[in-house]
Design an enzyme around this catalytic site. Structure first.
Site, PDB file in Angstrom:
ATOM      1  N   ASP A 159       0.847  -1.176   0.000  1.00 11.01           N
ATOM      2  CA  ASP A 159       0.000   0.000   0.000  1.00 11.01           C
ATOM      3  C   ASP A 159       0.886   1.231   0.000  1.00 11.01           C
ATOM      4  O   ASP A 159       1.926   1.251   0.658  1.00 11.01           O
ATOM      5  CB  ASP A 159      -0.923   0.034   1.213  1.00 11.01           C
ATOM      6  CG  ASP A 159      -2.037   1.048   1.023  1.00 11.01           C
ATOM      7  OD1 ASP A 159      -2.914   0.792   0.177  1.00 11.01           O
ATOM      8  OD2 ASP A 159      -2.021   2.094   1.685  1.00 11.01           O
ATOM      9  N   THR A 160       0.489   2.231  -0.743  1.00 13.31           N
ATOM     10  CA  THR A 160       1.256   3.463  -0.851  1.00 13.31           C
ATOM     11  C   THR A 160       0.392   4.628  -0.400  1.00 13.31           C
ATOM     12  O   THR A 160      -0.737   4.787  -0.864  1.00 13.31           O
ATOM     13  CB  THR A 160       1.741   3.665  -2.298  1.00 13.31           C
ATOM     14  OG1 THR A 160       2.532   2.532  -2.670  1.00 13.31           O
ATOM     15  CG2 THR A 160       2.580   4.921  -2.420  1.00 13.31           C
TER      16      THR A 160
END
Length: 191
Positions: A70-71
């Site tokens: 996840d960013t």
């Protein structure tokens, strides 16, 4: 390539391209459908880690390793949204114009026995001071759609970034150094 099987818990074509750079071809893709709403007062670092962990657990397998990432784009403690409309993308770009922001890219690897390994990459990015014309031009190109913070560093936005300190691949969506370390620790054959 190891005999170990890997599931990529992401429908992101960028993550598939990045994992291929490590010589890994996922056995399958299993995009995790989870609630991605930040908890009240959740700081960006904890949010990124939680999202990667929850995605890995949601796509869990008893016979395969599951890799999830996840960013998160953050201005201070503020988590910037994924831009789903032009107004959101514009607001994000205006907020980041001429300022530094952090991109936190978490990666989690769940083994078939339930063991969970996690790593986090933190990158500092600074956009140049953006003119209205530059923002309008970037918005018109459409690369912002669905991107955290309303931009894709691997596209035209790269020409608007004054400097970056940290992992370029982490800003794209999967920090390769951290991902490689997790996969090697789990026994995947990576040169």
């Amino acid at each position: 390539m190891s005999a170990l099987q890997l599931v990529l818990a992401s429908a992101s074509p960028r993550r598939r391209e990045l994992i291929a750079r490590l010589g890994i071809a996922p056995a399958r893709i299993a995009a995790a459908d989870i609630d991605e709403t930040p908890h009240k007062a959740e700081v960006p670092r904890d949010y990124a880690r939680r999202m990667a962990r929850e995605k890995a657990l949601a796509a869990a397998s008893d016979s395969e390793h599951v890799l999830a990432g996840d960013t998160v784009v953050a201005l201070g403690r503020r988590i910037l949204p994924k831009a789903e409309d032009e107004a959101t993308a514009r607001r994000c770009l205006e907020l980041m114009s001429g300022r530094r922001h952090r991109v936190l890219s978490a990666v989690a690897l769940r083994a078939p026995d339930g063991t969970l390994r996690e790593r986090l990459s933190e990158t500092v990015v600074r956009f140049k001071t953006l003119s209205r014309e530059e923002i309008d031009g970037y918005i018109a190109g459409g690369e912002w759609h669905g991107k955290a913070g309303g931009y894709a560093i691997q596209g035209a936005a790269e020409g608007l970034i004054a400097w970056i300190e940290g992992s370029h691949s982490g800003v794209v969506g999967l920090p390769l150094y951290e991902t490689r370390a997790l996969l090697k620790a789990a026994g995947f054959a990576i040169a």
